[in-house]
Design a protein around this motif. Structure first.
Motif, PDB file in Angstrom:
ATOM      1  N   ARG A  76      13.440  40.578 -80.195  1.00 24.81           N
ATOM      2  CA  ARG A  76      14.856  40.297 -80.400  1.00 24.81           C
ATOM      3  C   ARG A  76      15.351  39.226 -79.423  1.00 24.81           C
ATOM      4  N   ALA A  77      14.417  38.421 -78.923  1.00 23.80           N
ATOM      5  CA  ALA A  77      14.777  37.384 -77.946  1.00 23.80           C
ATOM      6  C   ALA A  77      14.336  36.015 -78.435  1.00 23.80           C
ATOM      7  N   GLN A 111      18.096  33.037 -89.433  1.00 25.50           N
ATOM      8  CA  GLN A 111      16.883  32.668 -90.162  1.00 25.50           C
ATOM      9  C   GLN A 111      15.624  33.126 -89.448  1.00 25.50           C
ATOM     10  N   LEU A 112      15.671  33.171 -88.120  1.00 25.69           N
ATOM     11  CA  LEU A 112      14.507  33.576 -87.339  1.00 25.69           C
ATOM     12  C   LEU A 112      14.391  35.095 -87.218  1.00 25.69           C
ATOM     13  N   ILE A 133      13.436  27.922 -80.173  1.00 29.17           N
ATOM     14  CA  ILE A 133      14.226  26.923 -80.901  1.00 29.17           C
ATOM     15  C   ILE A 133      14.266  25.650 -80.063  1.00 29.17           C
ATOM     16  N   GLY A 134      13.833  24.555 -80.642  1.00 29.50           N
ATOM     17  CA  GLY A 134      13.901  23.266 -79.965  1.00 29.50           C
ATOM     18  C   GLY A 134      15.171  22.530 -80.337  1.00 29.50           C
ATOM     19  N   ASP A 147       9.593  27.431 -83.353  1.00 29.57           N
ATOM     20  CA  ASP A 147       9.835  28.143 -84.608  1.00 29.57           C
ATOM     21  C   ASP A 147      10.892  27.452 -85.449  1.00 29.57           C
ATOM     22  N   ALA A 148      11.789  26.706 -84.794  1.00 29.89           N
ATOM     23  CA  ALA A 148      12.837  25.981 -85.511  1.00 29.89           C
ATOM     24  C   ALA A 148      13.340  24.855 -84.617  1.00 29.89           C
TER      25      ALA A 148
END
Length: 226
Positions: A166-167, A221-222, A188-189, A206-207
């Motif tokens: 959840r992080a 979304q993640l 996330i970048g 991941d995104a």
């Protein structure tokens, strides 16, 4: 009951645009040793690393100067911070404060910082922008191995008690992405920082997001929704 989630933020290149400050301090550090300053791209490529690691990368053939370059950089950085234009050297990126306030107001969202800055450097940014109370954990380079070691992420998780599933970490460098992946959390970048988007993708982000306005939807979304 909804589980808690944790959103971890890098600072330089993610929340604040400190490149003018970093470049000026690095130029001064090398000038103090009568050495040519590293190219701009090289200096920005090491943002996020602890200073000893950064200097070793920037001056690999000058190990005898690494410690004094670190000291000279810290001195120049502090001096610039106290200059009349000091506050203008580290502005927040557009939308940063709004998204921090929005997330901090959510009952099931906790915020944290994982930065290559020193404690003194982070304290200055907190004083400058006044967002310290929004964060439940603030990890700095003084207390941990350099990114991409996952120690800072582990500390954020311990401080908040949030499950790694959840992080998520938000960062602009491959060091942030690699650190998050090593800790087993989502990554996330951001494309407005100091490493190119292609490098963040190769590192396994991941995104990617192009603005803070896209963060809430990307979290959903993640699989780490509010």
């Amino acid at each position: 009951m909804t589980e808690l989630r944790l959103v971890i933020f890098d600072v330089d290149g993610t929340l604040i645009d400190s490149q003018a400050h970093i470049l000026a301090a690095m130029d001064a550090a090398f000038a103090a040793h009568d050495l040519p300053a590293p190219p701009r791209a090289d200096t920005l490529s090491i943002v996020g690393l602890s200073l000893p690691v950064a200097m070793a990368r920037l001056a690999p053939d000058l190990p005898q100067h690494h410690a004094t370059l670190v000291a000279a950089y810290k001195e120049a950085f502090a001096r610039l911070r106290l200059s009349p234009d000091g506050a203008a050297l580290s502005p927040l990126f557009p939308g940063a404060r709004a998204v921090l306030d929005h997330l901090a107001a959510q009952d099931h969202t906790l915020l944290a910082i994982a930065t290559g800055k020193s404690r003194r450097g982070l304290d200055h940014i907190i004083e400058l922008h006044g967002f310290g109370p929004l964060f439940q954990s603030m990890q700095v380079a003084d207390d941990h191995p350099s990114k991409p070691h996952p120690s800072m992420i582990h500390a954020c998780l311990r401080d908040t008690g949030v499950d790694p599933r959840r992080a998520v970490i938000l960062g602009d460098t491959t060091f942030d992405i690699e650190m998050g992946r090593a800790a087993g959390i989502r990554t996330i970048g951001v494309t407005w920082g100091y490493h190119p988007a292609t490098a963040l993708t190769r590192a396994g982000a991941d995104a990617l997001i192009d603005s803070f306005a896209a963060l809430s939807e990307t979290l959903d979304q993640l699989g780490v929704p509010a």
